[in-house]
Motif scaffolding. Structure first.
Motif, PDB file in Angstrom:
ATOM      1  N   TRP A   1       2.469 -78.358 -61.397  1.00 40.19           N
ATOM      2  CA  TRP A   1       2.398 -78.371 -59.971  1.00 40.19           C
ATOM      3  C   TRP A   1       2.467 -77.485 -59.725  1.00 40.19           C
ATOM      4  O   TRP A   1       1.687 -78.116 -58.213  1.00 40.19           O
ATOM      5  CB  TRP A   1       3.470 -79.383 -59.867  1.00 40.19           C
ATOM      6  CG  TRP A   1       3.858 -80.710 -60.498  1.00 40.19           C
ATOM      7  CD1 TRP A   1       4.373 -81.354 -61.627  1.00 40.19           C
ATOM      8  CD2 TRP A   1       2.972 -81.954 -60.371  1.00 40.19           C
ATOM      9  NE1 TRP A   1       4.231 -82.636 -62.010  1.00 40.19           N
ATOM     10  CE2 TRP A   1       3.037 -83.285 -61.318  1.00 40.19           C
ATOM     11  CE3 TRP A   1       1.619 -82.053 -59.496  1.00 40.19           C
ATOM     12  CZ2 TRP A   1       2.236 -84.433 -61.343  1.00 40.19           C
ATOM     13  CZ3 TRP A   1       0.979 -83.268 -59.477  1.00 40.19           C
ATOM     14  CH2 TRP A   1       1.389 -84.278 -60.548  1.00 40.19           C
ATOM     15  N   LEU A   2       2.816 -76.522 -59.965  1.00 39.98           N
ATOM     16  CA  LEU A   2       2.178 -75.356 -58.728  1.00 39.98           C
ATOM     17  C   LEU A   2       1.676 -73.775 -59.127  1.00 39.98           C
ATOM     18  O   LEU A   2       0.260 -73.122 -58.732  1.00 39.98           O
ATOM     19  CB  LEU A   2       3.885 -73.961 -58.644  1.00 39.98           C
ATOM     20  CG  LEU A   2       4.593 -75.138 -58.470  1.00 39.98           C
ATOM     21  CD1 LEU A   2       6.391 -74.560 -58.095  1.00 39.98           C
ATOM     22  CD2 LEU A   2       4.604 -75.690 -56.920  1.00 39.98           C
ATOM     23  N   SER A   3       0.871 -74.123 -60.668  1.00 41.92           N
ATOM     24  CA  SER A   3      -0.362 -73.874 -60.669  1.00 41.92           C
ATOM     25  C   SER A   3      -1.662 -73.082 -60.524  1.00 41.92           C
ATOM     26  O   SER A   3      -1.297 -74.519 -59.794  1.00 41.92           O
ATOM     27  CB  SER A   3      -0.450 -73.218 -62.942  1.00 41.92           C
ATOM     28  OG  SER A   3      -0.971 -75.122 -62.441  1.00 41.92           O
ATOM     29  N   PHE A   4      -2.398 -72.636 -60.586  1.00 38.28           N
ATOM     30  CA  PHE A   4      -4.048 -72.487 -59.865  1.00 38.28           C
ATOM     31  C   PHE A   4      -4.496 -74.077 -60.365  1.00 38.28           C
ATOM     32  O   PHE A   4      -5.093 -73.937 -59.508  1.00 38.28           O
ATOM     33  CB  PHE A   4      -4.748 -71.613 -60.263  1.00 38.28           C
ATOM     34  CG  PHE A   4      -5.201 -71.405 -59.149  1.00 38.28           C
ATOM     35  CD1 PHE A   4      -5.254 -70.810 -57.515  1.00 38.28           C
ATOM     36  CD2 PHE A   4      -6.602 -71.121 -59.831  1.00 38.28           C
ATOM     37  CE1 PHE A   4      -5.891 -70.474 -56.616  1.00 38.28           C
ATOM     38  CE2 PHE A   4      -7.926 -70.675 -58.406  1.00 38.28           C
ATOM     39  CZ  PHE A   4      -7.519 -71.178 -57.412  1.00 38.28           C
ATOM     40  N   VAL A   5      -4.658 -73.612 -61.778  1.00 40.73           N
ATOM     41  CA  VAL A   5      -5.106 -75.646 -62.168  1.00 40.73           C
ATOM     42  C   VAL A   5      -4.454 -76.159 -63.096  1.00 40.73           C
ATOM     43  O   VAL A   5      -3.849 -75.340 -63.328  1.00 40.73           O
ATOM     44  CB  VAL A   5      -6.367 -74.820 -62.904  1.00 40.73           C
ATOM     45  CG1 VAL A   5      -6.970 -74.008 -62.372  1.00 40.73           C
ATOM     46  CG2 VAL A   5      -6.312 -74.066 -64.173  1.00 40.73           C
TER      47      VAL A   5
ATOM     48  N   ALA B   1     -12.420 -79.341 -60.559  1.00 42.92           N
ATOM     49  CA  ALA B   1     -11.537 -80.657 -61.331  1.00 42.92           C
ATOM     50  C   ALA B   1     -10.914 -81.166 -60.756  1.00 42.92           C
ATOM     51  O   ALA B   1     -10.305 -81.610 -60.000  1.00 42.92           O
ATOM     52  CB  ALA B   1     -11.747 -80.328 -62.871  1.00 42.92           C
ATOM     53  N   THR B   2      -9.197 -80.082 -60.692  1.00 42.16           N
ATOM     54  CA  THR B   2      -8.431 -79.957 -59.841  1.00 42.16           C
ATOM     55  C   THR B   2      -8.465 -80.000 -58.656  1.00 42.16           C
ATOM     56  O   THR B   2      -7.996 -80.584 -57.824  1.00 42.16           O
ATOM     57  CB  THR B   2      -7.587 -78.446 -60.212  1.00 42.16           C
ATOM     58  OG1 THR B   2      -7.367 -78.057 -61.642  1.00 42.16           O
ATOM     59  CG2 THR B   2      -6.614 -78.898 -59.449  1.00 42.16           C
ATOM     60  N   LEU B   3      -9.282 -79.097 -57.939  1.00 42.05           N
ATOM     61  CA  LEU B   3      -9.511 -79.558 -56.367  1.00 42.05           C
ATOM     62  C   LEU B   3     -10.618 -81.124 -55.939  1.00 42.05           C
ATOM     63  O   LEU B   3      -9.697 -81.755 -55.188  1.00 42.05           O
ATOM     64  CB  LEU B   3     -10.028 -78.747 -55.524  1.00 42.05           C
ATOM     65  CG  LEU B   3      -9.954 -77.338 -55.941  1.00 42.05           C
ATOM     66  CD1 LEU B   3     -11.021 -75.721 -54.951  1.00 42.05           C
ATOM     67  CD2 LEU B   3      -8.166 -77.289 -55.038  1.00 42.05           C
ATOM     68  N   ALA B   4     -10.724 -80.966 -57.310  1.00 42.70           N
ATOM     69  CA  ALA B   4     -11.508 -82.500 -57.170  1.00 42.70           C
ATOM     70  C   ALA B   4     -10.481 -84.249 -56.953  1.00 42.70           C
ATOM     71  O   ALA B   4     -10.527 -84.735 -55.888  1.00 42.70           O
ATOM     72  CB  ALA B   4     -11.954 -83.220 -58.322  1.00 42.70           C
TER      73      ALA B   4
ATOM     74  N   GLY C   1      -7.423 -83.484 -55.398  1.00 43.08           N
ATOM     75  CA  GLY C   1      -7.373 -83.446 -53.883  1.00 43.08           C
ATOM     76  C   GLY C   1      -5.647 -82.804 -53.578  1.00 43.08           C
ATOM     77  O   GLY C   1      -4.551 -82.441 -53.460  1.00 43.08           O
ATOM     78  N   GLN C   2      -5.477 -81.385 -54.884  1.00 41.98           N
ATOM     79  CA  GLN C   2      -4.484 -80.777 -55.055  1.00 41.98           C
ATOM     80  C   GLN C   2      -4.486 -79.401 -53.916  1.00 41.98           C
ATOM     81  O   GLN C   2      -4.866 -78.226 -55.146  1.00 41.98           O
ATOM     82  CB  GLN C   2      -3.691 -80.808 -56.420  1.00 41.98           C
ATOM     83  CG  GLN C   2      -4.125 -82.213 -57.054  1.00 41.98           C
ATOM     84  CD  GLN C   2      -3.395 -81.439 -58.821  1.00 41.98           C
ATOM     85  OE1 GLN C   2      -3.082 -80.893 -59.181  1.00 41.98           O
ATOM     86  NE2 GLN C   2      -3.441 -83.309 -59.354  1.00 41.98           N
ATOM     87  N   TRP C   3      -5.245 -79.414 -53.442  1.00 39.94           N
ATOM     88  CA  TRP C   3      -5.345 -78.432 -52.684  1.00 39.94           C
ATOM     89  C   TRP C   3      -4.339 -76.743 -52.516  1.00 39.94           C
ATOM     90  O   TRP C   3      -4.824 -76.026 -52.099  1.00 39.94           O
ATOM     91  CB  TRP C   3      -6.372 -78.390 -51.268  1.00 39.94           C
ATOM     92  CG  TRP C   3      -6.975 -78.930 -51.012  1.00 39.94           C
ATOM     93  CD1 TRP C   3      -7.671 -80.474 -51.380  1.00 39.94           C
ATOM     94  CD2 TRP C   3      -8.535 -78.363 -51.154  1.00 39.94           C
ATOM     95  NE1 TRP C   3      -8.644 -80.611 -51.164  1.00 39.94           N
ATOM     96  CE2 TRP C   3      -9.751 -78.923 -51.053  1.00 39.94           C
ATOM     97  CE3 TRP C   3      -9.013 -77.328 -51.304  1.00 39.94           C
ATOM     98  CZ2 TRP C   3     -11.205 -79.224 -51.655  1.00 39.94           C
ATOM     99  CZ3 TRP C   3     -10.131 -76.674 -50.930  1.00 39.94           C
ATOM    100  CH2 TRP C   3     -11.299 -77.875 -51.756  1.00 39.94           C
ATOM    101  N   TRP C   4      -3.245 -77.688 -52.255  1.00 37.65           N
ATOM    102  CA  TRP C   4      -1.506 -76.668 -52.320  1.00 37.65           C
ATOM    103  C   TRP C   4      -2.514 -75.588 -53.754  1.00 37.65           C
ATOM    104  O   TRP C   4      -1.015 -74.293 -53.550  1.00 37.65           O
ATOM    105  CB  TRP C   4      -0.455 -77.192 -52.348  1.00 37.65           C
ATOM    106  CG  TRP C   4      -0.556 -77.824 -54.000  1.00 37.65           C
ATOM    107  CD1 TRP C   4       0.243 -77.527 -55.079  1.00 37.65           C
ATOM    108  CD2 TRP C   4      -0.474 -79.638 -54.141  1.00 37.65           C
ATOM    109  NE1 TRP C   4       0.529 -78.757 -55.919  1.00 37.65           N
ATOM    110  CE2 TRP C   4      -0.004 -79.903 -55.560  1.00 37.65           C
ATOM    111  CE3 TRP C   4      -0.904 -80.591 -53.554  1.00 37.65           C
ATOM    112  CZ2 TRP C   4      -0.635 -81.088 -56.082  1.00 37.65           C
ATOM    113  CZ3 TRP C   4      -1.080 -81.834 -53.911  1.00 37.65           C
ATOM    114  CH2 TRP C   4      -0.602 -81.503 -55.750  1.00 37.65           C
TER     115      TRP C   4
END
Length: 286
Positions: A113-117, A133-136, A138-141
């Motif tokens: 839950w904290l990794s870049f992807v 795919a990760t940002l899509a 909504g995981q911008w943190w």
């Protein structure tokens, strides 16, 4: 240690308030009348420069009774330093909490839950997603949080000590908001640099941020010298030498683990840029 002249002032200048401040800060000094002037002596040229900076900002001394410890910080108790560097302390506290939750980098369910992807593990193999795919989802943190992940006690100890050293300097000189902004910027830049260079991979740590803080202090100090950003002799050379050694790949060859060299370089270059801009602004306003 050789005595150095910190100040030469006319006899009519009232130094009583400033002398009281030096006494409260426990700065060894003496004042003498020489050649029709008041001469303030301290031990060593480095301390003399700090005292000159202090006098430039507070010639009347501690008029409000709430002056921060800017001189001889080694004599300040740790708890006092923590109170005077709240953002530095808070960042380290969050890092320690993440280290505990991730079990020193062994709890991949938490690290995920904290990794870049995002990633998943199947059959002992790790499968990483791409950033889009990760940002899509909504995981911008994730753009920032890898800086909180540390793999092992040595990794945590080294990064924490350097953040404590460099973070306090920047927080004292540019405030908590300034340090927070630089920390987030350097974390973002170093994470993107590592992803751009290596593609989807699992990496973490404050080291990219640390090289950003180092570059910031280095260039800022060259343009607008000040006691807070004056690093101990050899620190810059040691850090740059360590970066160069890591980039040779020797640690991977010795199977000590992969080093996120692109994150280090990205952080350092970004820090040099912010140091250039900040130093030029401070020089213009001086």
């Amino acid at each position: 240690m050789t005595a150095s002249v910190a100040l030469r002032l006319p006899l009519e200048t009232d130094l009583s308030g400033f002398i009281a401040l030096l006494q409260r800060l426990r700065v060894p000094h003496r004042v003498a009348e020489e050649g029709g002037e008041q001469v303030l002596w301290v031990h060593g040229e480095e301390l003399a420069e700090q005292v000159r900076e202090l006098y430039a900002q507070h010639p009347l001394g501690d008029v409000n009774g709430d002056f921060p410890q800017a001189v001889a910080p080694a004599r300040t108790p740790v708890l006092v330093q923590l109170r005077r560097s709240p953002l530095t302390a808070l960042m380290l506290l969050i890092t320690f909490i993440v280290f505990a939750v991730t079990l020193a980098g062994e709890n991949y369910a938490a690290i995920r839950w904290l990794s870049f992807v995002d990633f998943h593990i199947d059959g002992g193999n790790i499968y990483l997603n791409y950033l889009d795919a990760t940002l899509a989802s909504g995981q911008w943190w994730r753009l920032i949080t890898p800086m909180l992940i540390h793999f092992g006690w040595l990794h945590l100890a080294m990064n924490s000590l350097w953040y404590w050293e460099l973070g306090r300097r920047i927080e004292f000189r540019q405030g908590a908001i300034g340090l927070l902004g630089l920390t987030l910027l350097f974390g973002l830049a170093s994470n993107f640099a590592q992803y751009w260079w290596a593609g989807p991979s699992l990496f973490g740590g404050l080291s990219g941020v640390l090289y950003g803080l180092l570059g910031h202090c280095w260039i800022y100090q060259r343009l607008a010298p000040n006691p807070a950003y004056r690093l101990p002799p050899g620190v810059l050379v040691m850090m740059l030498a360590w970066l160069a050694i890591c980039m040779t790949g020797v640690f991977e060859l010795l199977q000590f683990g992969a080093i996120a060299n692109a994150a280090h370089v990205g952080g350092l270059l970004t820090g040099c840029l912010t140091g250039l801009l900040g130093g030029m602004l401070a020089r213009r306003n001086a």
